[in-house]
Design an enzyme around this catalytic site. Structure first.
Site, PDB file in Angstrom:
ATOM      1  N   ASP A 101       0.838  -1.217   0.000  1.00  0.00           N
ATOM      2  CA  ASP A 101       0.000   0.000   0.000  1.00  0.00           C
ATOM      3  C   ASP A 101       0.869   1.261   0.000  1.00  0.00           C
ATOM      4  O   ASP A 101       0.381   2.372   0.172  1.00  0.00           O
ATOM      5  CB  ASP A 101      -0.943  -0.004   1.209  1.00  0.00           C
ATOM      6  CG  ASP A 101      -0.158   0.093   2.527  1.00  0.00           C
ATOM      7  OD1 ASP A 101      -0.797   0.218   3.594  1.00  0.00           O
ATOM      8  OD2 ASP A 101       1.106   0.038   2.483  1.00  0.00           O
ATOM      9  N   ASP A 105       5.505  -1.189   6.978  1.00  0.00           N
ATOM     10  CA  ASP A 105       4.663  -1.828   8.004  1.00  0.00           C
ATOM     11  C   ASP A 105       5.477  -2.847   8.800  1.00  0.00           C
ATOM     12  O   ASP A 105       6.621  -3.166   8.454  1.00  0.00           O
ATOM     13  CB  ASP A 105       3.455  -2.487   7.357  1.00  0.00           C
ATOM     14  CG  ASP A 105       3.836  -3.275   6.104  1.00  0.00           C
ATOM     15  OD1 ASP A 105       3.269  -3.019   5.029  1.00  0.00           O
ATOM     16  OD2 ASP A 105       4.764  -4.103   6.215  1.00  0.00           O
ATOM     17  N   ASP A 174      10.114   3.877  20.731  1.00  0.00           N
ATOM     18  CA  ASP A 174      10.281   5.329  20.817  1.00  0.00           C
ATOM     19  C   ASP A 174       9.175   5.864  21.730  1.00  0.00           C
ATOM     20  O   ASP A 174       7.988   5.642  21.460  1.00  0.00           O
ATOM     21  CB  ASP A 174      10.149   5.926  19.401  1.00  0.00           C
ATOM     22  CG  ASP A 174      10.949   7.202  19.240  1.00  0.00           C
ATOM     23  OD1 ASP A 174      11.623   7.357  18.202  1.00  0.00           O
ATOM     24  OD2 ASP A 174      10.925   8.036  20.176  1.00  0.00           O
ATOM     25  N   ASP A 269      11.804  10.585  23.404  1.00  0.00           N
ATOM     26  CA  ASP A 269      11.731  11.734  22.498  1.00  0.00           C
ATOM     27  C   ASP A 269      11.759  13.056  23.262  1.00  0.00           C
ATOM     28  O   ASP A 269      10.964  13.247  24.184  1.00  0.00           O
ATOM     29  CB  ASP A 269      10.404  11.623  21.717  1.00  0.00           C
ATOM     30  CG  ASP A 269      10.280  12.657  20.639  1.00  0.00           C
ATOM     31  OD1 ASP A 269      11.081  12.605  19.702  1.00  0.00           O
ATOM     32  OD2 ASP A 269       9.397  13.524  20.741  1.00  0.00           O
ATOM     33  N   GLU A 327      16.609  11.538  23.870  1.00  0.00           N
ATOM     34  CA  GLU A 327      16.899  12.504  22.814  1.00  0.00           C
ATOM     35  C   GLU A 327      16.832  13.867  23.481  1.00  0.00           C
ATOM     36  O   GLU A 327      15.786  14.232  24.028  1.00  0.00           O
ATOM     37  CB  GLU A 327      15.887  12.432  21.662  1.00  0.00           C
ATOM     38  CG  GLU A 327      16.321  13.333  20.528  1.00  0.00           C
ATOM     39  CD  GLU A 327      15.188  13.994  19.798  1.00  0.00           C
ATOM     40  OE1 GLU A 327      14.078  14.075  20.341  1.00  0.00           O
ATOM     41  OE2 GLU A 327      15.405  14.413  18.652  1.00  0.00           O
ATOM     42  N   HIS A 398      16.312  10.245  11.607  1.00  0.00           N
ATOM     43  CA  HIS A 398      15.160  10.597  10.758  1.00  0.00           C
ATOM     44  C   HIS A 398      14.874  12.096  10.746  1.00  0.00           C
ATOM     45  O   HIS A 398      13.944  12.554  10.073  1.00  0.00           O
ATOM     46  CB  HIS A 398      13.931   9.848  11.267  1.00  0.00           C
ATOM     47  CG  HIS A 398      13.564  10.264  12.644  1.00  0.00           C
ATOM     48  ND1 HIS A 398      14.359  10.016  13.737  1.00  0.00           N
ATOM     49  CD2 HIS A 398      12.514  10.947  13.116  1.00  0.00           C
ATOM     50  CE1 HIS A 398      13.806  10.518  14.810  1.00  0.00           C
ATOM     51  NE2 HIS A 398      12.686  11.092  14.466  1.00  0.00           N
ATOM     52  N   ASP A 399      15.677  12.851  11.518  1.00  0.00           N
ATOM     53  CA  ASP A 399      15.475  14.308  11.590  1.00  0.00           C
ATOM     54  C   ASP A 399      16.541  15.079  10.840  1.00  0.00           C
ATOM     55  O   ASP A 399      16.575  16.315  10.925  1.00  0.00           O
ATOM     56  CB  ASP A 399      15.531  14.774  13.063  1.00  0.00           C
ATOM     57  CG  ASP A 399      14.332  14.324  13.842  1.00  0.00           C
ATOM     58  OD1 ASP A 399      14.460  14.188  15.068  1.00  0.00           O
ATOM     59  OD2 ASP A 399      13.276  14.071  13.228  1.00  0.00           O
TER      60      ASP A 399
HETATM   61  O1  TEU Z   1      12.867  15.661  17.437  1.00  0.00           O
HETATM   62  C1  TEU Z   1      13.053  16.870  18.175  1.00  0.00           C
HETATM   63  C2  TEU Z   1      14.177  17.543  17.550  1.00  0.00           C
HETATM   64  O2  TEU Z   1      15.190  17.784  18.168  1.00  0.00           O
HETATM   65  C3  TEU Z   1      14.099  17.807  16.104  1.00  0.00           C
HETATM   66  O3  TEU Z   1      12.773  17.674  15.691  1.00  0.00           O
HETATM   67  C4  TEU Z   1      14.515  19.249  15.951  1.00  0.00           C
HETATM   68  O4  TEU Z   1      14.240  19.914  17.142  1.00  0.00           O
HETATM   69  C5  TEU Z   1      13.637  19.883  14.916  1.00  0.00           C
HETATM   70  O5  TEU Z   1      13.848  19.155  13.747  1.00  0.00           O
HETATM   71  C6  TEU Z   1      14.015  21.358  14.824  1.00  0.00           C
HETATM   72  O6  TEU Z   1      15.370  21.472  14.399  1.00  0.00           O
HETATM   73  C7  TEU Z   1      11.975  14.727  18.008  1.00  0.00           C
HETATM   74  C8  TEU Z   1      11.731  13.677  16.935  1.00  0.00           C
HETATM   75  O7  TEU Z   1      12.966  13.028  16.630  1.00  0.00           O
HETATM   76  C9  TEU Z   1      11.160  14.378  15.732  1.00  0.00           C
HETATM   77  O8  TEU Z   1      11.006  13.477  14.633  1.00  0.00           O
HETATM   78  C10 TEU Z   1       9.810  14.952  16.114  1.00  0.00           C
HETATM   79  O9  TEU Z   1       9.329  15.718  15.029  1.00  0.00           O
HETATM   80  C11 TEU Z   1       9.933  15.875  17.350  1.00  0.00           C
HETATM   81  O10 TEU Z   1      10.747  15.345  18.390  1.00  0.00           O
HETATM   82  C12 TEU Z   1       8.549  16.059  17.978  1.00  0.00           C
HETATM   83  O11 TEU Z   1       8.155  14.837  18.548  1.00  0.00           O
HETATM   84 CA    CA Z   2       2.255  -1.361   3.935  1.00  0.00          CA
END
Ligand code: TEU
Ligand code: CA
Length: 611
Positions: A101, A105, A174, A269, A327, A398-399
């Site tokens: 899809d 997953d 997480d 987080d 984090e 992922h950020d």
């Molecule tokens: O990330 C917080 C964080 O440090 C980053 O999102 C950064 O502050 C932001 O990109 C501004 O520069 C955590 C997660 O890893 C992120 O994916 C979430 O979007 C965020 O918290 C809110 O939960």
């Molecule tokens: Ca899927």
């Protein structure tokens, strides 16, 4: 205790003062050496009131004096599984789609457990899979005890957990508890007038000047209540009120629920944001401009943070001997020691982000990252740690955009640089965290317009830039430089195209898919597998001392890892130019080059020598 008559250099000698001034000078791209030189070293804090404002001086004094306890180090390193493990972060939405899809997953992850085991992974960190409206791709949780329908159900998750454990791998989840989704039952009941649940969040009659991490004010007006409510992230991510013991008990219960199931721990987080200063005072505008987010000094290392973490650890982690990595955006090295030293009973590790952008740059700046800065930051961090501390080593998540795209001027060095950085993470002292795709030498992607971008942070920032008068073209270039979506496209297991994915398909057929790299002897993937296996049979790379050599020699990183009579020496060229080799004639055990020059390190060469 410091006060307004304390000098800059006296403040710099305190742990927290060192963190704050280091961060400030890095943000301003100023030489920290000035702090201990006349005249700056003799400047008294009170003299800065005219520059930073009285409130900021008071905040600085309060933050520096908040840590009076001296950390007493342990005599030796305590062995722990998470000090030996190689962690692999999975962003579930983009990892593997088993039912076609277009959305990753849990069954897709299960189908790749052998791949991860063969890679040498010891523990998976699973980004959120809980029920969520996906305003922030699962970091806005609607129900902590329900699996997001697109990803499967609780039975799938238990199968995944079992699949990890039967392969000798662990799994951490997480935990996003600084905030919930505005669609969470608690928030909905708050909106329906239930006082108990209104106290789960932070409602005020008037907003303060705090800015959201995702652009605009950190306050949303709720018509139905005639109140403003705090959201440090998107307006659909409502900050929980951790001052409320009921909230803390709810969180502890959620954590115990998963630990009872056998989950091995959590990545927490933005866990350093949970304690906001009483009264929610305005942020200092000068600092806000410097640190990008007005108000951050009022909550990034708040007054009850240690208390909340100790309570959560005692009630929900220690009974299961579970692992906790926090984090902690903005937290410095010394703050990190207060949060993780094994005498503290709070977290086991934190993610410190100070090395991800070079001084004077933010993520959305399009600049070339100088790896000499990474060398400096890794050594600086390592030098500040005692035997009761430990460091998380990472370059991607992922950020953040892909590290290769930050460093490379020329993609012809893509493969050797990927291997060099893998080698660095797997031989430096600390626990390596690899982000999905990093083993594949993944690069940023050529998104063609803002319509391709899915990330709420990027889309809000684009809007903000346009409203500030920037042209659409320039605003998109800014977003392209720093968008988190570069790390969130589907993994290419083979060259199958994903036409109806949730995010643009980038099946490039460039020979960098998993299938192609499994077949190619000198691929980044095969090198990672070899390096991970090498690390497992060399305890000196885990618990061994790290001794830097010729540290001041620019463009090269040379260090020894020594454990009793076992020793390895690692030599790295941090540039795309040849540099003279220090280790000549030594037996080479691993290298990212098959043919090496006797006298020179080739571009981005990584070599491990015996002894
Ligand atoms: O990330 C917080 C964080 O440090 C980053 O999102 C950064 O502050 C932001 O990109 C501004 O520069 C955590 C997660 O890893 C992120 O994916 C979430 O979007 C965020 O918290 C809110 O939960
Ligand atoms: Ca899927």
């Amino acid at each position: 205790m410091i006060n307004k008559n304390s000098t800059i250099s006296q403040i710099f000698q305190t742990p927290i003062g060192n963190d704050i001034l280091s961060k400030l000078f890095m943000t301003l791209n100023m030489d920290q050496g000035l702090i201990n030189k006349f005249p700056l070293s003799k400047v008294k804090l009170k003299h800065l009131s005219s520059v930073m404002g009285e409130d900021m001086v008071n905040t600085l004094v309060q933050l520096v004096n908040s840590e009076t306890e001296k950390i007493i180090d342990t005599p030796a390193i305590t062995p722990k599984w998470w000090k030996e493990a190689i962690f692999y972060q999975i962003y579930p939405k983009s990892f593997c789609d088993a039912n076609g899809d277009g959305i990753g997953d849990i069954q897709g992850i299960i189908s790749k457990l052998d791949y991860l085991k063969d890679l040498g992974i010891d523990c998976i960190w699973l980004s959120p899979i809980y029920d969520s409206p996906n305003d922030d791709n699962g970091y806005d949780i609607r129900d902590y005890k329900k699996i997001m329908a697109e990803m499967g159900d609780m039975e799938d998750f238990k199968q995944l957990l079992e699949g990890c454990h039967t392969r000798g791998m662990k799994l951490i989840m997480d935990l996003v508890v600084n905030h919930t989704s505005d669609e969470h039952e608690w928030y909905q009941r708050a909106l329906n007038g239930e006082k108990k649940y209104q106290d789960y969040y932070i409602f005020r009659d008037q907003p303060n000047n705090w800015k959201s991490f995702f652009s605009g004010s950190a306050w949303k007006y709720e018509e139905s209540l005639g109140k403003y409510v705090l959201h440090l992230f998107s307006p659909k991510q409502m900050d929980l009120n951790w001052e409320n013991p009921d909230v803390r008990q709810e969180v502890a219960e959620i954590v115990r629920f998963y630990h009872e199931m056998g989950v091995d721990g959590f990545r927490l987080d933005v866990i350093n944001l949970i304690s906001k200063k009483a009264g929610l005072p305005d942020g200092n505008e000068t600092i806000g401009k410097m640190m990008e987010f007005t108000g951050i000094e009022q909550y990034y290392y708040g007054p009850r943070l240690h208390e909340f973490l100790r309570e959560l650890r005692a009630e929900a982690f220690d009974p299961y001997e579970a692992f906790a990595v926090g984090e902690t955006p903005g937290v410095g090295i010394e703050m990190g020691r207060y949060l993780t030293h094994e005498s503290r009973g709070e977290l086991d590790l934190i993610f410190n982000f100070d090395h991800l952008e070079t001084p004077g740059h933010v993520r959305f700046d399009d600049y070339q990252y100088d790896l000499n800065f990474l060398k400096e930051m890794l050594y600086r961090y390592h030098d500040r740690l005692g035997s009761g501390d430990w460091q998380a080593l990472f370059l991607e998540n992922h950020d953040n955009p892909r590290i290769l795209s930050k460093v490379l001027k020329n993609s012809k060095y893509r493969n050797v640089l990927a291997k060099m950085l893998q080698g660095l993470l797997l031989t430096f002292k600390g626990t390596p965290f690899i982000f999905q795709g990093q083993e594949l030498a993944s690069l940023n992607l050529p998104f063609s317009s803002i319509e391709d971008i899915r990330d709420v942070e990027s889309r809000n920032k684009y809007q903000e830039l346009i409203e500030s008068g920037m042209s659409k073209e320039k605003a998109f270039q800014v977003i392209l430089a720093g968008s988190r979506d570069h790390a969130r496209v589907m993994i290419n297991w083979d060259d199958t195209v994903h036409p109806k994915g949730w995010i643009k398909d980038f099946t490039l057929g460039d020979g960098y898919s998993v299938q192609a790299q499994l077949e190619k002897a000198n691929s980044s993937l095969r090198f990672f597998r070899k390096m991970a296996a090498f690390r497992k049979v060399h305890p000196e790379l885990i618990y061994g001392d790290l001794i830097s050599i010729n540290r001041d020699k620019k463009d090269v990183m040379l260090f020894e890892r020594r454990l009793y009579d076992k020793a390895l020496t690692i030599e790295i060229n941090l540039t795309d130019k040849p540099v003279s080799r220090s280790l000549k004639g030594r037996k080479v055990l691993v290298s990212n080059y098959r043919n090496r020059d006797r006298n020179y390190l080739k571009p981005y060469e990584f070599t491990i020598c015996k002894g």
